[in-house]
Design a protein around this motif. Structure first.
Motif, mmCIF file in Angstrom:
data_model
loop_
_atom_site.group_PDB
_atom_site.id
_atom_site.type_symbol
_atom_site.label_atom_id
_atom_site.label_comp_id
_atom_site.label_asym_id
_atom_site.label_seq_id
_atom_site.Cartn_x
_atom_site.Cartn_y
_atom_site.Cartn_z
ATOM 1 N N PRO A 240 0.778 -1.263 0.045
ATOM 2 C CA PRO A 240 0.056 0.149 0.103
ATOM 3 C C PRO A 240 0.873 1.305 0.056
ATOM 4 N N VAL A 241 0.363 2.206 -0.528
ATOM 5 C CA VAL A 241 1.407 3.633 -0.782
ATOM 6 C C VAL A 241 0.544 4.432 0.478
ATOM 7 N N VAL A 242 1.503 4.613 1.267
ATOM 8 C CA VAL A 242 0.898 5.392 2.633
ATOM 9 C C VAL A 242 1.595 6.743 2.710
ATOM 10 N N ASP A 243 2.902 6.858 2.241
ATOM 11 C CA ASP A 243 3.624 8.110 2.416
ATOM 12 C C ASP A 243 4.919 7.859 1.353
ATOM 13 N N THR A 244 4.925 8.625 0.423
ATOM 14 C CA THR A 244 6.003 8.930 -0.707
ATOM 15 C C THR A 244 7.097 9.566 -0.062
ATOM 16 N N THR A 245 7.274 10.421 0.773
ATOM 17 C CA THR A 245 7.924 11.049 1.378
ATOM 18 C C THR A 245 9.552 10.595 1.591
ATOM 19 N N GLY A 246 10.547 11.074 1.054
ATOM 20 C CA GLY A 246 11.726 10.426 1.369
ATOM 21 C C GLY A 246 12.230 8.998 0.331
ATOM 22 N N ALA A 247 11.117 8.628 -0.534
ATOM 23 C CA ALA A 247 11.397 7.425 -1.133
ATOM 24 C C ALA A 247 12.827 7.446 -2.106
ATOM 25 N N GLY A 248 12.600 8.532 -2.842
ATOM 26 C CA GLY A 248 13.795 8.775 -3.620
ATOM 27 C C GLY A 248 15.148 8.943 -2.968
ATOM 28 N N ASP A 249 15.118 9.546 -1.852
ATOM 29 C CA ASP A 249 16.394 9.500 -0.873
ATOM 30 C C ASP A 249 16.669 8.379 -0.374
ATOM 31 N N CYS A 250 15.915 7.334 0.146
ATOM 32 C CA CYS A 250 16.094 6.235 0.407
ATOM 33 C C CYS A 250 16.796 5.296 -0.613
ATOM 34 N N LEU A 251 16.223 5.361 -1.767
ATOM 35 C CA LEU A 251 16.980 4.807 -2.787
ATOM 36 C C LEU A 251 18.212 5.204 -3.182
ATOM 37 N N ALA A 252 18.649 6.415 -3.045
ATOM 38 C CA ALA A 252 20.060 6.742 -3.315
ATOM 39 C C ALA A 252 20.951 6.264 -2.016
ATOM 40 N N GLY A 253 20.235 6.653 -0.816
ATOM 41 C CA GLY A 253 21.444 6.213 0.207
ATOM 42 C C GLY A 253 21.547 4.719 0.199
ATOM 43 N N SER A 254 20.441 4.130 -0.031
ATOM 44 C CA SER A 254 20.604 2.396 0.005
ATOM 45 C C SER A 254 21.472 1.811 -0.942
ATOM 46 N N PHE A 255 21.532 2.565 -2.218
ATOM 47 C CA PHE A 255 22.267 2.228 -3.320
ATOM 48 C C PHE A 255 23.886 2.256 -2.900
ATOM 49 N N VAL A 256 24.151 3.739 -2.360
ATOM 50 C CA VAL A 256 25.297 3.896 -1.996
ATOM 51 C C VAL A 256 26.040 2.970 -0.956
ATOM 52 N N GLY A 257 25.175 2.729 -0.085
ATOM 53 C CA GLY A 257 25.695 1.734 0.829
ATOM 54 C C GLY A 257 25.783 0.271 0.410
ATOM 55 N N LEU A 258 25.080 0.019 -0.541
ATOM 56 C CA LEU A 258 25.298 -1.338 -1.400
ATOM 57 C C LEU A 258 26.689 -1.567 -2.295
ATOM 58 N N MET A 259 26.588 -0.333 -2.772
ATOM 59 C CA MET A 259 27.749 -0.266 -3.663
ATOM 60 C C MET A 259 29.178 -0.254 -3.116
ATOM 61 N N LEU A 260 29.269 0.094 -1.824
ATOM 62 C CA LEU A 260 30.437 0.264 -1.348
ATOM 63 C C LEU A 260 30.640 -1.096 -0.769
ATOM 64 N N GLU A 261 29.812 -1.954 -0.664
ATOM 65 C CA GLU A 261 29.892 -3.338 0.032
ATOM 66 C C GLU A 261 30.046 -4.228 -1.354
#
Length: 321
Positions: A240-261
């Motif tokens: 369910p879509v409850v709140d889209t706030t910060g979803a793109g930021d979550c994607l960017a930060g998660s990508f950076v973390g996994l790329m470093l790993e």
């Protein structure tokens, strides 16, 4: 030092968000009532840093806040969120945002910049980069960001930029010095429209090495000059879509973390798309971000582990696409 031990450094904005849910936005001179309100730490780069920290990657956040109560609350919340927070505190008010959410979870956001939206050039000049494996930023202060990015280029630290339309009102060429050599640029639909019919090509022409085009509920695309790889959310019943706030930021930060790993951009983007999709199913930005265990559970139950060979659909890049 292994890749997993290197630090992800995030430099940019910290914003104190006030979010309310309403059945409908008010018309002129109309009053609407909301029974859901929350105050929380936010900001494009801050949200990304908080998401990165949930991957288990050591994370440093450098931002600017004011000397007011909102700034003090930002510091308190950041320090309790698992990041090495290094705020530059300026006299005056902090940056604030008022966010209204409709029944469909889509946001309307009003930003009120504070005394500073970005650490000063002096702070960027002094920032220790030893041990940094990646730097992520949004260019809210062109001069300070340029100083920082030039240092990354000299030190061999890859950097990424979250491309906000407000940061290039006079055309993307104004950010040429920030983008040339960037390891990745995150480009949402609004930024893509501002760039024209072939946004990735415009960015490659400026020296960007890869572009991540976010497609909302359809996931994201990893683009290089030679290919495009579409990464979709995990299979299964849609959340369910409850709140889209910060979803793109979550994607960017998660990508950076996994790329470093992992060093694997497609696996990293699959994780990031899953984390971002999950974040939309909960209230708030940072409070909605999933743990590494939760995201991996979604990956296993949906489209398989991050390294699955069928994780993405490859599409050869066509000239001018």
């Amino acid at each position: 030092m292994t890749a997993a031990q290197r630090t992800a450094v995030f430099v940019g904005d910290s914003v104190f968000d006030t979010t309310v849910r309403v059945a409908a936005l008010p018309t002129a001179d109309e009053k609407v009532v909301s029974t859901e309100l929350t105050d929380a730490l936010g900001g494009v780069v801050t949200n990304a840093a908080l998401a990165c920290s949930l991957t288990g990657t050591p994370t440093t956040l450098v931002s600017a806040v004011g000397s007011d109560a909102a700034g003090r609350e930002c510091v308190t919340q950041a320090q309790g969120a698992g990041v090495d927070f290094r705020p530059e505190i300026s006299d005056g008010r902090s940056s604030r945002a008022v966010i209204t959410l409709g029944e469909d979870g889509e946001k309307h956001l009003i930003l009120v910049p504070g005394a500073r939206m970005y650490p000063s050039e002096a702070t960027c000049r002094r920032l220790e980069l030893a041990g940094a494996g990646w730097l992520h930023t949004a260019v809210y202060d062109p001069a300070a960001a340029r100083t920082l990015i030039a240092r990354c280029a000299r030190a061999g630290v890859p950097w990424s930029v979250d491309l906000e339309p407000a940061t290039f009102p006079d055309g993307i060429g104004t950010l040429a010095g920030h983008l040339d050599g960037a390891a990745a640029v995150f480009c949402n639909a609004r930024a893509a429209r501002a760039l024209g019919p072939a946004p990735q090509r415009a960015l490659f022409a400026l020296g960007v090495r890869s572009v991540i085009l976010t497609d909302g509920p359809d996931g994201a695309r990893w683009c290089t000059p030679d290919e495009e790889i579409a990464v979709r959310p995990p299979a299964g019943p849609p959340l369910p879509v409850v709140d889209t706030t910060g979803a793109g930021d979550c994607l960017a930060g998660s990508f950076v973390g996994l790329m470093l790993e992992t060093g694997d951009p497609v696996a990293s983007l699959r994780y990031a798309v899953t984390a971002a999709s999950h974040s939309c199913s909960r209230w708030g930005a940072r409070p909605a971000y999933a743990t590494r265990t939760e995201v991996n559970r979604l990956l296993r139950g949906g489209a398989g582990p991050p390294s699955a060979p069928d994780a993405a659909a490859k599409t050869p890049t066509r000239p001018g696409s």
